[in-house]
Design a protein around this motif. Structure first.
Motif, PDB file in Angstrom:
ATOM      1  N   VAL A 130       0.861  -1.180   0.000  1.00  0.00           N
ATOM      2  CA  VAL A 130       0.000   0.000   0.000  1.00  0.00           C
ATOM      3  C   VAL A 130       0.897   1.230   0.000  1.00  0.00           C
ATOM      4  N   THR A 131       0.716   2.112  -0.980  1.00  0.00           N
ATOM      5  CA  THR A 131       1.518   3.339  -1.049  1.00  0.00           C
ATOM      6  C   THR A 131       0.638   4.533  -0.698  1.00  0.00           C
ATOM      7  N   VAL A 132       1.211   5.439   0.094  1.00  0.00           N
ATOM      8  CA  VAL A 132       0.440   6.562   0.619  1.00  0.00           C
ATOM      9  C   VAL A 132       1.230   7.849   0.452  1.00  0.00           C
ATOM     10  N   ARG A 133       0.575   8.870  -0.071  1.00  0.00           N
ATOM     11  CA  ARG A 133       1.220  10.176  -0.212  1.00  0.00           C
ATOM     12  C   ARG A 133       0.881  11.059   0.971  1.00  0.00           C
ATOM     13  N   LEU A 134       1.809  11.953   1.297  1.00  0.00           N
ATOM     14  CA  LEU A 134       1.525  12.990   2.276  1.00  0.00           C
ATOM     15  C   LEU A 134       0.758  14.091   1.550  1.00  0.00           C
ATOM     16  N   THR A 135      -0.526  14.242   1.887  1.00  0.00           N
ATOM     17  CA  THR A 135      -1.367  15.172   1.137  1.00  0.00           C
ATOM     18  C   THR A 135      -1.460  16.554   1.781  1.00  0.00           C
ATOM     19  N   ASP A 136      -1.141  16.657   3.065  1.00  0.00           N
ATOM     20  CA  ASP A 136      -1.217  17.942   3.758  1.00  0.00           C
ATOM     21  C   ASP A 136       0.151  18.608   3.778  1.00  0.00           C
ATOM     22  N   GLU A 137       0.140  19.935   3.816  1.00  0.00           N
ATOM     23  CA  GLU A 137       1.383  20.684   3.847  1.00  0.00           C
ATOM     24  C   GLU A 137       1.856  20.888   5.290  1.00  0.00           C
ATOM     25  N   ILE A 138       3.177  20.891   5.462  1.00  0.00           N
ATOM     26  CA  ILE A 138       3.761  21.140   6.771  1.00  0.00           C
ATOM     27  C   ILE A 138       3.513  22.600   7.156  1.00  0.00           C
ATOM     28  N   GLN A 139       2.946  22.812   8.338  1.00  0.00           N
ATOM     29  CA  GLN A 139       2.679  24.158   8.826  1.00  0.00           C
ATOM     30  C   GLN A 139       3.744  24.621   9.825  1.00  0.00           C
ATOM     31  N   ILE A 140       4.237  23.694  10.641  1.00  0.00           N
ATOM     32  CA  ILE A 140       5.261  24.025  11.644  1.00  0.00           C
ATOM     33  C   ILE A 140       6.576  23.438  11.153  1.00  0.00           C
ATOM     34  N   ASP A 141       7.386  24.263  10.496  1.00  0.00           N
ATOM     35  CA  ASP A 141       8.624  23.752   9.907  1.00  0.00           C
ATOM     36  C   ASP A 141       9.876  24.327  10.562  1.00  0.00           C
ATOM     37  N   ASP A 142       9.693  25.008  11.685  1.00  0.00           N
ATOM     38  CA  ASP A 142      10.818  25.629  12.373  1.00  0.00           C
ATOM     39  C   ASP A 142      10.880  25.115  13.806  1.00  0.00           C
ATOM     40  N   ILE A 149       5.350  26.305  20.891  1.00  0.00           N
ATOM     41  CA  ILE A 149       4.068  25.611  21.071  1.00  0.00           C
ATOM     42  C   ILE A 149       4.154  24.614  22.221  1.00  0.00           C
ATOM     43  N   ALA A 150       5.273  23.902  22.301  1.00  0.00           N
ATOM     44  CA  ALA A 150       5.448  22.903  23.360  1.00  0.00           C
ATOM     45  C   ALA A 150       5.448  23.563  24.735  1.00  0.00           C
ATOM     46  N   ARG A 151       6.146  24.678  24.864  1.00  0.00           N
ATOM     47  CA  ARG A 151       6.190  25.379  26.148  1.00  0.00           C
ATOM     48  C   ARG A 151       4.795  25.866  26.548  1.00  0.00           C
ATOM     49  N   ALA A 152       4.078  26.421  25.600  1.00  0.00           N
ATOM     50  CA  ALA A 152       2.729  26.913  25.897  1.00  0.00           C
ATOM     51  C   ALA A 152       1.797  25.768  26.297  1.00  0.00           C
ATOM     52  N   TRP A 179       7.012  16.962  15.636  1.00  0.00           N
ATOM     53  CA  TRP A 179       8.133  17.491  16.401  1.00  0.00           C
ATOM     54  C   TRP A 179       8.141  16.858  17.791  1.00  0.00           C
ATOM     55  N   THR A 180       9.306  16.451  18.256  1.00  0.00           N
ATOM     56  CA  THR A 180       9.482  16.006  19.631  1.00  0.00           C
ATOM     57  C   THR A 180      10.313  17.049  20.366  1.00  0.00           C
ATOM     58  N   VAL A 181       9.723  17.603  21.432  1.00  0.00           N
ATOM     59  CA  VAL A 181      10.383  18.644  22.213  1.00  0.00           C
ATOM     60  C   VAL A 181      10.546  18.127  23.641  1.00  0.00           C
ATOM     61  N   SER A 182      11.788  17.962  24.079  1.00  0.00           N
ATOM     62  CA  SER A 182      12.075  17.450  25.421  1.00  0.00           C
ATOM     63  C   SER A 182      12.236  18.627  26.384  1.00  0.00           C
ATOM     64  N   LEU A 183      11.389  18.641  27.423  1.00  0.00           N
ATOM     65  CA  LEU A 183      11.381  19.744  28.376  1.00  0.00           C
ATOM     66  C   LEU A 183      11.506  19.218  29.804  1.00  0.00           C
ATOM     67  N   GLU A 184      12.030  20.065  30.670  1.00  0.00           N
ATOM     68  CA  GLU A 184      12.189  19.689  32.077  1.00  0.00           C
ATOM     69  C   GLU A 184      11.678  20.816  32.965  1.00  0.00           C
ATOM     70  N   THR A 185      10.947  20.427  34.022  1.00  0.00           N
ATOM     71  CA  THR A 185      10.520  21.372  35.043  1.00  0.00           C
ATOM     72  C   THR A 185      11.172  20.964  36.363  1.00  0.00           C
ATOM     73  N   ASP A 195       2.331  18.286  16.358  1.00  0.00           N
ATOM     74  CA  ASP A 195       1.988  17.885  15.001  1.00  0.00           C
ATOM     75  C   ASP A 195       2.389  18.994  14.034  1.00  0.00           C
ATOM     76  N   ALA A 196       3.298  18.679  13.105  1.00  0.00           N
ATOM     77  CA  ALA A 196       3.795  19.701  12.179  1.00  0.00           C
ATOM     78  C   ALA A 196       2.762  20.086  11.129  1.00  0.00           C
ATOM     79  N   LEU A 197       1.717  19.287  10.981  1.00  0.00           N
ATOM     80  CA  LEU A 197       0.670  19.591  10.014  1.00  0.00           C
ATOM     81  C   LEU A 197      -0.398  20.503  10.601  1.00  0.00           C
ATOM     82  N   SER A 198      -0.802  20.216  11.842  1.00  0.00           N
ATOM     83  CA  SER A 198      -1.911  20.953  12.443  1.00  0.00           C
ATOM     84  C   SER A 198      -1.486  21.928  13.539  1.00  0.00           C
ATOM     85  N   GLY A 199      -0.301  21.715  14.116  1.00  0.00           N
ATOM     86  CA  GLY A 199       0.125  22.538  15.229  1.00  0.00           C
ATOM     87  C   GLY A 199      -0.389  22.057  16.572  1.00  0.00           C
ATOM     88  N   GLU A 200      -1.182  21.000  16.578  1.00  0.00           N
ATOM     89  CA  GLU A 200      -1.685  20.450  17.835  1.00  0.00           C
ATOM     90  C   GLU A 200      -0.547  19.790  18.608  1.00  0.00           C
TER      91      GLU A 200
END
Length: 205
Positions: A130-142, A149-152, A179-185, A195-200
């Motif tokens: 089964v071949t699948v294309r990425l149909t959505d555009e990356i919104q969070i590319d930085d 976003i992770a901090r918030a 995106w994986t963001v490692s944080l410490e408190t 999620d780089a597509l939705s920002g969630e």
């Protein structure tokens, strides 16, 4: 019908949809997910950096985490060799019933290489592919945007936590459009997946 489903991954954004499809099929048939990443050798090896092997492990670990979250069994493997040959050999050795692959890589040459690997697997595999294309555009590319976003998200998740109380442990990295963001408190270490597509974003403890 499908007991073992193989998802080859290079961690690029183009594998996002193939992972989603693979997990859905695994859930439907109560199948085992096999996450496989190949570190190329031979002619393609000159294109790899010292970061290739750690990146390959992060790519399969990402699929394992997604599978575990959905209650599916997952097996991970990182191999070295010619990508399409290693994928086909793995499928034969592990009695794979279906292979699910993305059709595009990151950009430029990566995109050509991933497309070429998928094409060869489709032509040569003895099981359905089964071949699948990425149909959505990356919104969070930085990476800085992902960190913001992770901090918030973490601040909103933990009562009375201030932004100044959060430490970034390592530079954010993007695997399969997440995106994986490692944080410490003061009280815990967490990973926030953005999620780089939705920002969630979602906090993982």
């Amino acid at each position: 019908m499908y007991q073992d489903v193989l998802i080859p991954t290079d961690g690029s954004d183009g594998t996002r949809q193939s992972i989603t499809h693979g997990l859905t099929i695994a859930d439907r048939f109560d199948a085992t997910i096999h996450a496989l990443s190949i570190v190329p050798e031979g002619p393609l090896g000159t294109l790899q950096s010292d970061a290739a092997t750690p990146a390959a492990h992060r790519a399969v670990d990402r699929i394992e985490a997604e599978a575990s979250r959905g209650g599916a069994e997952a097996v991970t493997a990182v191999e070295q060799g010619v990508p399409h040959e290693e994928i086909l050999e793995y499928a034969d050795d592990h009695d794979i019933d279906m292979i699910i692959m993305g059709t595009q890589g990151r950009t430029g040459l990566d995109r050509l290489l991933v497309g070429s690997v998928t094409e060869r697997v489709v032509r040569m595999a003895d099981v359905p592919v089964v071949t699948v294309r990425l149909t959505d555009e990356i919104q969070i590319d930085d990476a800085d945007d992902a960190e913001r976003i992770a901090r918030a998200t973490l601040t909103a998740d933990v009562e009375e936590l201030e932004a100044d109380d959060i430490t970034l442990l390592e530079k954010p990295h993007r695997i399969s459009a997440v995106w994986t963001v490692s944080l410490e408190t003061d009280s815990e270490t967490v990973q926030v997946h953005v999620d780089a597509l939705s920002g969630e974003a979602r906090v993982e403890r």
